[in-house]
Enzyme design. Structure first.
Site, PDB file in Angstrom:
ATOM      1  N   HIS A   1     -28.652  53.555  52.018  1.00  0.00           N
ATOM      2  CA  HIS A   1     -29.806  54.195  51.957  1.00  0.00           C
ATOM      3  C   HIS A   1     -29.620  55.282  52.850  1.00  0.00           C
ATOM      4  CE1 HIS A   1     -32.228  50.694  50.336  1.00  0.00           C
ATOM      5  NE2 HIS A   1     -31.491  49.995  51.314  1.00  0.00           N
TER       6      HIS A   1
ATOM      7  N   ARG B   1     -18.952  39.834  41.622  1.00  0.00           N
ATOM      8  CA  ARG B   1     -18.891  38.412  42.036  1.00  0.00           C
ATOM      9  C   ARG B   1     -18.098  37.568  41.093  1.00  0.00           C
ATOM     10  NH1 ARG B   1     -24.087  40.197  40.368  1.00  0.00           N
ATOM     11  NH2 ARG B   1     -24.836  39.066  38.534  1.00  0.00           N
TER      12      ARG B   1
ATOM     13  N   HIS C   1     -26.431  50.940  44.792  1.00  0.00           N
ATOM     14  CA  HIS C   1     -26.065  49.550  44.986  1.00  0.00           C
ATOM     15  C   HIS C   1     -24.943  49.182  43.983  1.00  0.00           C
ATOM     16  CE1 HIS C   1     -26.772  45.573  42.913  1.00  0.00           C
ATOM     17  NE2 HIS C   1     -26.700  45.052  44.204  1.00  0.00           N
TER      18      HIS C   1
END
Length: 310
Positions: free
Chosen positions: A100, A114, A110
């Site tokens: 940010h 995973r 972002h």
């Protein structure tokens, strides 16, 4: 072990190294801020290593969190698309980051990468990758969008030419606020349940995406971080951050997974901005740069044409 058998060790080694590299690059771009690291070791080698930078010269907040977790059963958010794995023991390895910037002209970014491996009773283990990266500007610039998506397209090369259009469309569909009827940002790439072509091919793709993030994001921040701004731009940035918060708390599967899995709440909510604002029924002035964000940049758009060289 066969060369294409899933290797959580290889995933962990890559994502911890990537965390180190990204943190060093963001600190260099910031010019003064430093990441604070918390570390928690768990059973069987589990590790949580969240890192957060606050009140830097460029980044009002940035979080780059690594997690390697094991558990007796997958949380519901992880089995919504795979109900046959409900209740199975699992192993999960992830790197999740958010930036940010303080300057309203520098966009929020972002990325999440995973790996899951589940071991249902009486069946062979099942593994898959998920993740991607996306960009959320308050003020849009065509050159930033073209650059971002051009790097994203090149990052998809290990999966073949058809991957970028498919993963871009998936990103546009996922990062969307139905209750607002608008996109969260200008997109990027998003994927889930990825196991096509075997483990080695999928890991090569995940490496490519992770390596591409800094190439995609850092030049944009460098271009925008010193742009003059005033209260009008700052107020609009805080309103747009409100949309970001709405998405993360209402729709984001990663946030829901973190809450359901009992992870440390400070790490789960590290993606939220430090300051945010909501105003009742606020609308931008017609013809303003604020209006242009919704009219041009929050609409799905092909920023990189299929005939262009990657």
């Amino acid at each position: 072990m066969a060369s294409d058998d899933p290797s959580p060790t290889d995933v962990r080694a890559h994502l911890t190294e990537l965390q180190d590299r990204i943190c060093a690059a963001l600190e260099a771009e910031d010019g003064g801020g430093r990441f604070r690291e918390d570390r928690a070791l768990g059973a069987d080698g589990a590790l949580a290593r969240p890192r957060v930078l606050e009140e830097g010269g460029v980044f009002e907040k940035a979080a780059v969190n690594f997690t390697h977790a094991r558990g007796p059963r997958l949380p519901p958010a992880a089995t919504a698309r795979r109900p046959e794995l409900a209740g199975a023991p699992f192993e999960a390895i992830s790197l999740s980051l958010i930036t940010h910037p303080r300057n309203p002209y520098a966009p929020t970014s972002h990325m999440n990468l995973r790996f899951f491996q589940a071991s249902p009773a009486g069946r062979a283990p099942t593994w898959w990758f998920g993740g991607g990266f996306d960009l959320t500007p308050s003020y849009g610039f065509d050159e930033d969008c073209v650059h971002w998506h051009g790097v994203a397209r090149r990052a998809c090369a290990p999966l073949g030419e058809s991957a970028y259009p498919r993963l871009k469309r998936w990103c546009d569909e996922y990062f969307f606020l139905p209750h607002r009827g608008e996109a969260r940002g200008v997109g990027g790439i998003f994927f889930d349940d990825l196991a096509e072509g075997g483990f080695a091919r999928c890991l090569a793709f995940v490496r490519s995406v992770g390596d591409a993030y800094l190439e995609a994001y850092r030049p944009i921040v460098a271009r925008r971080k010193a742009t003059p701004f005033g209260e009008r731009e700052r107020e609009f940035q805080l309103l747009r951050r409100g949309r970001y918060v709405e998405f993360n708390l209402v729709y984001d599967r990663g946030t829901l997974y973190g809450l359901q899995s009992g992870r440390r709440i400070e790490s789960v909510l590290a993606s939220l901005p430090p300051l945010v604002a909501w105003r009742y029924d606020w609308k931008p002035a017609p013809g303003s740069p604020e209006a242009a964000l919704g009219e041009r940049y929050l609409q799905p758009r092909e920023w990189v044409q299929s005939g262009e060289a990657p």
